[in-house]
Design a protein around this motif. Structure first.
Motif, PDB file in Angstrom:
ATOM      1  N   MET A  93       0.869  -1.180   0.000  1.00  0.00           N
ATOM      2  CA  MET A  93       0.000   0.000   0.000  1.00  0.00           C
ATOM      3  C   MET A  93       0.903   1.226   0.000  1.00  0.00           C
ATOM      4  O   MET A  93       1.591   1.513   0.979  1.00  0.00           O
ATOM      5  N   VAL A 111       1.269   5.130   0.176  1.00  0.00           N
ATOM      6  CA  VAL A 111       0.469   6.184   0.795  1.00  0.00           C
ATOM      7  C   VAL A 111       1.106   7.526   0.469  1.00  0.00           C
ATOM      8  O   VAL A 111       2.296   7.744   0.720  1.00  0.00           O
ATOM      9  N   GLN A 150      -0.877  -0.757  -4.577  1.00  0.00           N
ATOM     10  CA  GLN A 150      -2.024   0.130  -4.724  1.00  0.00           C
ATOM     11  C   GLN A 150      -1.636   1.474  -4.132  1.00  0.00           C
ATOM     12  O   GLN A 150      -1.004   1.540  -3.080  1.00  0.00           O
ATOM     13  N   TYR A 162      -2.664   5.091  -2.512  1.00  0.00           N
ATOM     14  CA  TYR A 162      -3.693   5.901  -1.844  1.00  0.00           C
ATOM     15  C   TYR A 162      -3.213   7.343  -1.814  1.00  0.00           C
ATOM     16  O   TYR A 162      -2.137   7.641  -1.272  1.00  0.00           O
ATOM     17  N   THR A 163      -3.969   8.249  -2.425  1.00  0.00           N
ATOM     18  CA  THR A 163      -3.552   9.647  -2.555  1.00  0.00           C
ATOM     19  C   THR A 163      -4.379  10.605  -1.701  1.00  0.00           C
ATOM     20  O   THR A 163      -4.284  11.819  -1.850  1.00  0.00           O
ATOM     21  N   CYS A 196      -4.373  11.447   1.508  1.00  0.00           N
ATOM     22  CA  CYS A 196      -3.870  12.002   2.767  1.00  0.00           C
ATOM     23  C   CYS A 196      -4.089  13.508   2.816  1.00  0.00           C
ATOM     24  O   CYS A 196      -3.914  14.220   1.823  1.00  0.00           O
ATOM     25  N   GLU A 250     -10.786   7.444   6.972  1.00  0.00           N
ATOM     26  CA  GLU A 250     -11.012   7.164   5.550  1.00  0.00           C
ATOM     27  C   GLU A 250      -9.847   6.357   4.973  1.00  0.00           C
ATOM     28  O   GLU A 250     -10.059   5.419   4.178  1.00  0.00           O
ATOM     29  N   ALA A 251      -8.633   6.709   5.362  1.00  0.00           N
ATOM     30  CA  ALA A 251      -7.456   5.992   4.865  1.00  0.00           C
ATOM     31  C   ALA A 251      -7.429   4.553   5.380  1.00  0.00           C
ATOM     32  O   ALA A 251      -7.113   3.610   4.632  1.00  0.00           O
ATOM     33  N   VAL A 294      -9.632   2.220   3.468  1.00  0.00           N
ATOM     34  CA  VAL A 294      -9.097   1.775   2.174  1.00  0.00           C
ATOM     35  C   VAL A 294      -8.091   0.642   2.363  1.00  0.00           C
ATOM     36  O   VAL A 294      -8.043  -0.309   1.586  1.00  0.00           O
ATOM     37  N   ALA A 295      -7.290   0.727   3.413  1.00  0.00           N
ATOM     38  CA  ALA A 295      -6.224  -0.259   3.624  1.00  0.00           C
ATOM     39  C   ALA A 295      -6.754  -1.611   4.073  1.00  0.00           C
ATOM     40  O   ALA A 295      -6.217  -2.658   3.677  1.00  0.00           O
ATOM     41  N   TYR A 350      -7.683  -4.214   1.360  1.00  0.00           N
ATOM     42  CA  TYR A 350      -6.537  -4.554   0.503  1.00  0.00           C
ATOM     43  C   TYR A 350      -5.586  -5.510   1.217  1.00  0.00           C
ATOM     44  O   TYR A 350      -4.928  -6.342   0.583  1.00  0.00           O
TER      45      TYR A 350
END
Length: 499
Positions: A103, A105, A131, A133-134, A136, A147-148, A151-152, A155
């Motif tokens: 992941m 970040v 993957q 994650y943008t 932040c 929210e972050a 997403v994790a 996955y």
């Protein structure tokens, strides 16, 4: 004829213990606890008059740790790789660790920069599944952290890779934590009293951090900070297992910082180093943990953290103005990234105190101030600004605890302290700090410049009071009497209105 009886092993051990206890260390700070607040009788003086049998009995008696001073300190820091261009090695690092699902970040700005381009290329070259994650947020809130995490969790990565400033790295730490503890309530690990402050009982997934700013030192610490909106104050989680496995410090990645970001990030380094250098000594902290797992990450100043903190201070005073005023000064930018990491090792073990404790409600209760140079569409008091704005007032207040240390800090700013009296140490360091901030340019000269007034002081004080994790390390602050402590904080906020 006299007969000499050889001492038993137990007697020799007790004599050795007495010798150690009755000969304190020669370091001027740690050998003189009376320079700091909450001075209590030492273990040495308490045991000096006991017979061997009495001392043996005392050592065997169960101890009330809540009333005992700390007697040990621990040093924990991430592995650090430092050098221009070393970002390109991260794909090999991931493969060497054996990770299959990564992941990555970051935030929307860094996602467009060269650092992220190199990370993608490095991971692709090694055939790593990842993957990105943008989402932040700069100066994260509890909502953005949740929210972050959401997403994790689905996955289920076996490694986290953070690319960005302290906000990104801190977000990645908490994504890692709550993915490994999927059933935990969000406040379970958050610092008490705002959260439950539960210990983290198992290792987390590996985390690699690639900083793109030179300030937080988050690439080497076990601390993650966010804004707890319901309490209008910043807090976080602090535990050694949050430390990144590896911090990749590539000076090329900080060349994209705008001047305002470089200044704010550098002011965080300044306060990290000053606060950890002047924190109460580790062996004055109470309570002593009943189990090593309960020993806090922030322990108080100690002989090892001192080395890192003082060097970081010297470097920041020398190189931060150059890094801010000349975006092409690569030497200054590189030295500031190194200073941020050095300070991270220092404060990551010694801790910070009043500047940071007071900064959390300053940021959380922002009247509507937006610092220039930040590409965000919401009011923001950058963390470095919020800590530095109180620094002249704070170190004038703390100086009586240890004038020698405050004068040594003033000397780092170029002050000739050879003829300065000890009772003037606080004023001298305060003036040196104010002059440094003024020369740096574009810094608010007190809380009034951020939109705060006297009507805000009560709320600022109440937002500071729960920050026990850092306040317990503050020299001169009376934590034994909350009314006195509130008045002391009130005086500091009043003093910090302008400088």
């Amino acid at each position: 004829m006299s007969i000499r009886i050889a001492p038993t092993k137990a007697t020799r051990a007790i004599n050795l213990l007495r010798a150690v206890q009755n000969h304190p260390p020669t370091c001027p700070c740690h050998s003189n606890p009376s320079h700091h607040h909450n001075h209590r009788p030492s273990l040495a003086s308490a045991n000096a008059s006991l017979s061997p049998r009495q001392l043996t009995r005392r050592l065997a008696t169960p101890m009330d740790h809540s009333q005992q001073k700390e007697y040990a300190f621990e040093m924990a820091a991430s592995s650090i790789r430092f050098g221009p261009g070393c970002t390109k090695e991260v794909g090999m690092d991931v493969k060497n660790i054996g990770a299959k699902r990564v992941m990555v970040v970051t935030d929307g700005v860094v996602n467009k920069l060269t650092a992220m381009k190199q990370v993608r290329e490095a991971l692709d070259a090694e055939g790593v599944d990842f993957q990105v994650y943008t989402g932040c947020r700069v100066e994260p809130k509890d909502s953005s952290i949740k929210e972050a995490i959401a997403v994790a969790k689905p996955y289920q990565p076996d490694l986290f890779l953070a690319v960005g400033g302290g906000s990104v790295i801190d977000t990645a730490k908490l994504m890692n934590l709550y993915t490994c503890f999927p059933e935990a309530d969000f406040l379970d690990f958050v610092n008490a009293p705002l959260g439950k402050g539960l210990p983290i009982t198992k290792p987390l997934k590996p985390l690699i951090a690639i900083p793109t700013t030179a300030g937080t030192g988050s690439e080497t610490t076990g601390t993650a900070i966010f804004d707890l909106v319901s309490k209008r104050a910043k807090t976080g989680v602090a535990h050694r297992v949050l430390k990144p496995t590896l911090g990749i410090c590539d000076p090329l990645n900080t060349r994209t910082m705008p001047s305002a970001v470089a200044a704010s990030s550098g002011l965080d380094v300044l306060c990290h180093s000053l606060e950890s250098w002047t924190a109460i000594p580790f062996n004055e902290r109470v309570p002593r943990p009943s189990n090593p797992i309960l020993r806090p990450a922030y322990q108080g100043a100690n002989p090892i953290s001192d080395i890192f903190s003082l060097q970081a201070l010297r470097s920041t005073v020398k190189y931060l103005p150059r890094a801010v005023h000349d975006p092409d000064d690569f030497e200054a930018q590189s030295e500031m990234l190194l200073a941020a990491t050095l300070a991270g090792v220092g404060f990551g073990n010694a801790g910070v105190h009043l500047c940071h404790g007071m900064s959390y409600p300053i940021s959380g209760q922002n009247p509507n101030y937006k610092h220039s140079g930040y590409e965000v569409d919401y009011p923001i008091i950058p963390h470095g600004v919020s800590v530095a704005v109180t620094a002249p007032a704070v170190f004038k207040f703390t100086a009586a605890s240890n004038p020698e240390r405050h004068l040594a800090a003033a000397e780092c700013f170029g002050v000739d302290v050879s003829n300065v009296k000890k009772e003037s140490a606080g004023e001298v360091l305060s003036e040196a700090l104010a002059a440094f901030l003024e020369k740096l340019g574009d810094q608010p000269r007190g809380l009034k410049a951020l939109g705060f007034g006297s009507e805000h002081i009560d709320d600022l004080v109440e937002g500071t009071m729960p920050q026990k994790r850092v306040l317990m390390l503050a020299p001169n602050l009376d934590e034994t009497n909350e009314d006195v402590e509130r008045e002391q904080l009130r005086g500091l906020f009043e003093e910090a209105m302008s400088y």
